[in-house]
Design a protein around this motif. Structure first.
Motif, short mmCIF file in Angstrom:
data_model
loop_
_atom_site.label_atom_id
_atom_site.label_comp_id
_atom_site.label_asym_id
_atom_site.label_seq_id
_atom_site.Cartn_x
_atom_site.Cartn_y
_atom_site.Cartn_z
N ILE A 76 0.85 -1.20 0.00
CA ILE A 76 0.00 0.00 0.00
C ILE A 76 0.88 1.25 0.00
CG2 ILE A 76 -0.35 0.37 2.47
CD1 ILE A 76 -3.12 0.46 -0.16
N TYR A 77 2.03 1.18 0.63
CA TYR A 77 2.97 2.30 0.60
C TYR A 77 3.49 2.50 -0.82
CZ TYR A 77 7.11 5.12 1.55
OH TYR A 77 8.06 6.11 1.52
N LYS A 78 3.85 1.40 -1.47
CA LYS A 78 4.40 1.49 -2.82
C LYS A 78 3.37 1.96 -3.84
CE LYS A 78 8.22 -1.74 -2.53
NZ LYS A 78 9.25 -0.83 -3.00
N LEU A 79 2.11 1.78 -3.57
CA LEU A 79 1.07 2.24 -4.50
C LEU A 79 0.91 3.76 -4.51
CD1 LEU A 79 -1.69 -0.49 -4.03
CD2 LEU A 79 -0.34 -0.03 -6.09
N HIS A 80 1.37 4.41 -3.50
CA HIS A 80 1.27 5.87 -3.44
C HIS A 80 2.25 6.51 -4.42
CE1 HIS A 80 -0.95 5.16 0.27
NE2 HIS A 80 -1.36 6.41 0.20
N THR A 81 1.76 7.38 -5.26
CA THR A 81 2.64 8.09 -6.19
C THR A 81 3.16 9.38 -5.55
OG1 THR A 81 0.72 9.14 -7.20
CG2 THR A 81 1.60 7.17 -8.28
N TYR A 82 2.43 9.88 -4.57
CA TYR A 82 2.85 11.08 -3.85
C TYR A 82 3.02 10.72 -2.39
CZ TYR A 82 1.25 13.21 -8.16
OH TYR A 82 1.09 13.51 -9.48
N SER A 83 3.25 11.70 -1.56
CA SER A 83 3.47 11.46 -0.13
C SER A 83 2.26 10.78 0.50
CB SER A 83 3.73 12.80 0.55
OG SER A 83 3.98 12.60 1.91
N PRO A 84 2.49 9.63 1.15
CA PRO A 84 1.37 8.92 1.76
C PRO A 84 0.97 9.53 3.10
CG PRO A 84 3.36 7.70 2.13
CD PRO A 84 3.72 8.88 1.26
N ASP A 85 -0.13 9.07 3.61
CA ASP A 85 -0.61 9.44 4.93
C ASP A 85 0.49 9.09 5.96
OD1 ASP A 85 -2.11 8.17 7.50
OD2 ASP A 85 -3.27 9.84 6.66
N PRO A 86 0.69 9.91 7.00
CA PRO A 86 1.74 9.62 7.98
C PRO A 86 1.62 8.23 8.61
CG PRO A 86 0.91 11.83 8.32
CD PRO A 86 0.05 11.20 7.27
N LYS A 87 0.41 7.75 8.82
CA LYS A 87 0.21 6.41 9.40
C LYS A 87 0.75 5.34 8.46
CE LYS A 87 -2.08 3.15 11.87
NZ LYS A 87 -1.17 2.07 12.03
N ILE A 88 0.48 5.46 7.17
CA ILE A 88 0.95 4.49 6.19
C ILE A 88 2.47 4.53 6.12
CG2 ILE A 88 1.00 3.97 3.71
CD1 ILE A 88 -1.99 4.65 3.67
N GLU A 89 3.04 5.72 6.18
CA GLU A 89 4.50 5.85 6.13
C GLU A 89 5.15 5.24 7.37
OE1 GLU A 89 7.91 9.21 5.22
OE2 GLU A 89 5.82 9.81 5.34
N GLU A 90 4.57 5.48 8.54
CA GLU A 90 5.12 4.91 9.78
C GLU A 90 4.98 3.39 9.78
OE1 GLU A 90 7.16 4.52 13.07
OE2 GLU A 90 6.92 6.42 12.03
N ASP A 91 3.85 2.88 9.30
CA ASP A 91 3.67 1.43 9.20
C ASP A 91 4.71 0.82 8.26
OD1 ASP A 91 1.55 1.55 10.94
OD2 ASP A 91 0.00 1.30 9.41
N TYR A 92 5.00 1.51 7.16
CA TYR A 92 6.00 1.03 6.21
C TYR A 92 7.38 0.93 6.87
CZ TYR A 92 9.24 1.20 2.23
OH TYR A 92 10.26 0.95 1.36
N LYS A 93 7.75 1.97 7.61
CA LYS A 93 9.05 1.96 8.30
C LYS A 93 9.11 0.83 9.33
CE LYS A 93 9.91 6.88 7.67
NZ LYS A 93 9.98 8.19 8.34
N MET A 94 8.01 0.61 10.03
CA MET A 94 7.96 -0.47 11.02
C MET A 94 8.05 -1.83 10.33
SD MET A 94 7.94 -1.27 14.11
CE MET A 94 7.13 -0.32 15.34
#
Length: 142
Positions: A76-94
């Protein structure tokens, strides 16, 4: 074998979000672009395999729930073409941190074919040399 499917993405994140992220036609087609999703899932599988290949025999015979969860989070993180929601970005890092721990063996997956890495540093070390500084060799200084 993919670790996650389009249907699992829809079930977890909702049809609307997956549609908004994948329908890149001009004008919008109003349906999920399966090609875009497949590309993100393939990239996700390659990333996960990179972390698993040093510790587990690939392809995995069965996909553990943890790997499915991490695959969905990364896709879901990779599907974003622009900056994702902070929750999605934090989940990706985790998810990446979790994959690092799986690769190091801190988190163990319940699958067949685990290849434990031997660091060679576990156990007691014994030195049979004589001590260089003892009462006999330090005579006159002690």
């Amino acid at each position: 074998m993919t670790y996650a499917t389009t249907q699992q993405l829809e079930d977890r994140f909702g049809h609307r979000l997956v549609l908004d992220l994948t329908d890149r036609a001009d004008p919008p087609a109003g349906q999920i672009d399966v090609g875009v999703v497949d590309r993100a899932l393939t990239d996700t599988d390659a990333l996960i395999d990179g972390y698993l290949k040093g510790r587990y025999v690939l392809p995995l015979t069965e996909t553990p729930p943890l790997i499915v969860d991490l695959a969905l989070t990364i896709a879901i993180y990779k599907l974003h073409t622009y900056s994702p929601d902070p929750k999605i970005e934090e989940d990706y890092k985790m998810a990446l941190r979790s994959l690092e721990m799986v690769g190091k063996g801190t988190i163990r997956l319940p699958v067949e074919g685990a290849e434990p890495k031997d660091t060679g540093g576990g156990g007691a070390r014994v030195t049979d040399r004589e001590r260089p500084f003892s009462a006999a060799t330090m005579k006159g200084f002690i």
